[in-house]
Design a protein around this motif. Structure first.
Motif, PDB file in Angstrom:
ATOM      1  N   LEU A   1     -21.951 -13.875  29.827  1.00  0.00           N
ATOM      2  CA  LEU A   1     -22.473 -13.649  31.171  1.00  0.00           C
ATOM      3  C   LEU A   1     -21.984 -12.284  31.638  1.00  0.00           C
ATOM      4  O   LEU A   1     -20.779 -12.063  31.762  1.00  0.00           O
ATOM      5  N   LYS A   2     -22.915 -11.385  31.858  1.00  0.00           N
ATOM      6  CA  LYS A   2     -22.552 -10.028  32.264  1.00  0.00           C
ATOM      7  C   LYS A   2     -22.827  -9.862  33.750  1.00  0.00           C
ATOM      8  O   LYS A   2     -23.973  -9.948  34.194  1.00  0.00           O
ATOM      9  N   LEU A   3     -21.770  -9.638  34.506  1.00  0.00           N
ATOM     10  CA  LEU A   3     -21.869  -9.376  35.932  1.00  0.00           C
ATOM     11  C   LEU A   3     -22.053  -7.878  36.113  1.00  0.00           C
ATOM     12  O   LEU A   3     -21.163  -7.095  35.788  1.00  0.00           O
ATOM     13  N   ILE A   4     -23.214  -7.475  36.595  1.00  0.00           N
ATOM     14  CA  ILE A   4     -23.500  -6.051  36.744  1.00  0.00           C
ATOM     15  C   ILE A   4     -22.867  -5.558  38.039  1.00  0.00           C
ATOM     16  O   ILE A   4     -23.153  -6.064  39.114  1.00  0.00           O
ATOM     17  N   ARG A   5     -22.005  -4.555  37.916  1.00  0.00           N
ATOM     18  CA  ARG A   5     -21.275  -4.009  39.057  1.00  0.00           C
ATOM     19  C   ARG A   5     -21.665  -2.575  39.399  1.00  0.00           C
ATOM     20  O   ARG A   5     -21.455  -2.127  40.520  1.00  0.00           O
ATOM     21  N   ARG A   6     -22.199  -1.833  38.441  1.00  0.00           N
ATOM     22  CA  ARG A   6     -22.531  -0.429  38.664  1.00  0.00           C
ATOM     23  C   ARG A   6     -23.880  -0.109  38.027  1.00  0.00           C
ATOM     24  O   ARG A   6     -24.296  -0.757  37.071  1.00  0.00           O
ATOM     25  N   ASN A   7     -24.534   0.894  38.555  1.00  0.00           N
ATOM     26  CA  ASN A   7     -25.793   1.387  37.981  1.00  0.00           C
ATOM     27  C   ASN A   7     -26.810   0.257  37.813  1.00  0.00           C
ATOM     28  O   ASN A   7     -27.452   0.123  36.776  1.00  0.00           O
ATOM     29  N   LEU A   8     -26.942  -0.556  38.848  1.00  0.00           N
ATOM     30  CA  LEU A   8     -27.750  -1.771  38.802  1.00  0.00           C
ATOM     31  C   LEU A   8     -29.170  -1.523  38.295  1.00  0.00           C
ATOM     32  O   LEU A   8     -29.631  -2.184  37.363  1.00  0.00           O
ATOM     33  N   GLU A   9     -29.878  -0.588  38.888  1.00  0.00           N
ATOM     34  CA  GLU A   9     -31.281  -0.385  38.512  1.00  0.00           C
ATOM     35  C   GLU A   9     -31.432   0.092  37.074  1.00  0.00           C
ATOM     36  O   GLU A   9     -32.339  -0.331  36.362  1.00  0.00           O
ATOM     37  N   VAL A  10     -30.534   0.963  36.634  1.00  0.00           N
ATOM     38  CA  VAL A  10     -30.585   1.459  35.249  1.00  0.00           C
ATOM     39  C   VAL A  10     -30.357   0.303  34.276  1.00  0.00           C
ATOM     40  O   VAL A  10     -31.093   0.126  33.306  1.00  0.00           O
ATOM     41  N   GLU A  11     -29.332  -0.505  34.544  1.00  0.00           N
ATOM     42  CA  GLU A  11     -29.018  -1.632  33.663  1.00  0.00           C
ATOM     43  C   GLU A  11     -30.145  -2.664  33.660  1.00  0.00           C
ATOM     44  O   GLU A  11     -30.560  -3.136  32.594  1.00  0.00           O
ATOM     45  N   LEU A  12     -30.667  -3.009  34.817  1.00  0.00           N
ATOM     46  CA  LEU A  12     -31.735  -4.011  34.876  1.00  0.00           C
ATOM     47  C   LEU A  12     -33.007  -3.526  34.186  1.00  0.00           C
ATOM     48  O   LEU A  12     -33.688  -4.304  33.507  1.00  0.00           O
ATOM     49  N   ARG A  13     -33.312  -2.254  34.318  1.00  0.00           N
ATOM     50  CA  ARG A  13     -34.489  -1.708  33.631  1.00  0.00           C
ATOM     51  C   ARG A  13     -34.333  -1.851  32.119  1.00  0.00           C
ATOM     52  O   ARG A  13     -35.237  -2.300  31.420  1.00  0.00           O
ATOM     53  N   GLY A  14     -33.154  -1.513  31.607  1.00  0.00           N
ATOM     54  CA  GLY A  14     -32.906  -1.638  30.181  1.00  0.00           C
ATOM     55  C   GLY A  14     -32.961  -3.074  29.706  1.00  0.00           C
ATOM     56  O   GLY A  14     -33.543  -3.383  28.659  1.00  0.00           O
ATOM     57  N   VAL A  15     -32.362  -3.973  30.469  1.00  0.00           N
ATOM     58  CA  VAL A  15     -32.370  -5.391  30.095  1.00  0.00           C
ATOM     59  C   VAL A  15     -33.791  -5.931  30.084  1.00  0.00           C
ATOM     60  O   VAL A  15     -34.197  -6.633  29.153  1.00  0.00           O
ATOM     61  N   ARG A  16     -34.581  -5.611  31.096  1.00  0.00           N
ATOM     62  CA  ARG A  16     -35.973  -6.105  31.152  1.00  0.00           C
ATOM     63  C   ARG A  16     -36.771  -5.655  29.932  1.00  0.00           C
ATOM     64  O   ARG A  16     -37.592  -6.401  29.408  1.00  0.00           O
ATOM     65  N   HIS A  17     -36.540  -4.442  29.470  1.00  0.00           N
ATOM     66  CA  HIS A  17     -37.250  -3.927  28.293  1.00  0.00           C
ATOM     67  C   HIS A  17     -36.854  -4.676  27.021  1.00  0.00           C
ATOM     68  O   HIS A  17     -37.621  -4.745  26.077  1.00  0.00           O
ATOM     69  N   CYS A  18     -35.651  -5.230  27.016  1.00  0.00           N
ATOM     70  CA  CYS A  18     -35.113  -5.839  25.789  1.00  0.00           C
ATOM     71  C   CYS A  18     -35.127  -7.366  25.789  1.00  0.00           C
ATOM     72  O   CYS A  18     -34.711  -7.975  24.803  1.00  0.00           O
ATOM     73  N   LEU A  19     -35.614  -7.992  26.848  1.00  0.00           N
ATOM     74  CA  LEU A  19     -35.541  -9.450  26.959  1.00  0.00           C
ATOM     75  C   LEU A  19     -36.186 -10.187  25.787  1.00  0.00           C
ATOM     76  O   LEU A  19     -35.729 -11.246  25.405  1.00  0.00           O
ATOM     77  N   ASN A  20     -37.235  -9.680  25.223  1.00  0.00           N
ATOM     78  CA  ASN A  20     -37.937 -10.405  24.159  1.00  0.00           C
ATOM     79  C   ASN A  20     -37.738  -9.817  22.773  1.00  0.00           C
ATOM     80  O   ASN A  20     -38.422 -10.230  21.837  1.00  0.00           O
ATOM     81  N   LEU A  21     -36.805  -8.879  22.640  1.00  0.00           N
ATOM     82  CA  LEU A  21     -36.547  -8.303  21.322  1.00  0.00           C
ATOM     83  C   LEU A  21     -35.704  -9.250  20.479  1.00  0.00           C
ATOM     84  O   LEU A  21     -34.787  -9.900  20.989  1.00  0.00           O
TER      85      LEU A  21
END
Length: 151
Positions: A59-79
């Motif tokens: 479980l990764k609690l995002i604390r910094r650079n929220l939009e950058v991290e979420l954009r990257g995660v969304r791109h990789c969700l189905n890889l």
């Protein structure tokens, strides 16, 4: 107090324990129980936990650079690739904090392996790490993604 260089080096090698926001047994995210903190990085904190159904997860609690991290995660969700951590979901807790639910992978981190081999990793082990990293990077590249590397 004077210490020898060897004693000074030993003192420097002692790691300060990491402090995490949530303790073992905490349930900051509905459906998951934190077992322990496992790491901290450029974007936040990572915990080992279990789902209410018993699935082991990170479980990764995002604390910094929220939009950058979420954009990257969304791109990789189905890889899916043997050298990429599987990302399962993005959740929001009652404090509006964002969490990434992902595959938990046990074992030493690359940082730990390098630290345990101060004079250099054995060739076979180094090649295994390079193969895995390049395999995962190749998968990302094949999807048109660029990974910035460690922060």
């Amino acid at each position: 107090m004077n210490t020898s260089p060897a004693e000074s080096e030993q003192v420097l090698q002692v790691k300060t324990p990491m402090r995490f926001t949530y303790a073992s047994g905490s349930r900051p995210l509905e459906g998951y129980t934190i077992k322990r903190g496992v790491g901290r990085g450029g974007f936040g904190e990572v915990y080992y936990g279990t789902s209410d159904g018993g699935k082991e997860v990170a479980l990764k609690l995002i604390r910094r650079n929220l939009e950058v991290e979420l954009r990257g995660v969304r791109h990789c969700l189905n890889l899916k690739h043997p050298h990429l951590v599987a990302l399962y979901d993005i959740k929001t807790d009652e404090h509006d904090d964002r969490w990434v639910v992902m595959e938990y992978v046990s074992g030493e981190s690359l940082e730990d392996v390098i630290e345990h081999n101060p004079t250099g990793m054995p060739e076979a082990e180094a090649l295994r790490w390079v193969h895995g990293i390049s395999g995962g990077g190749g998968c990302l590249d094949g999807q048109g993604m660029v990974h910035p590397g460690p922060q």
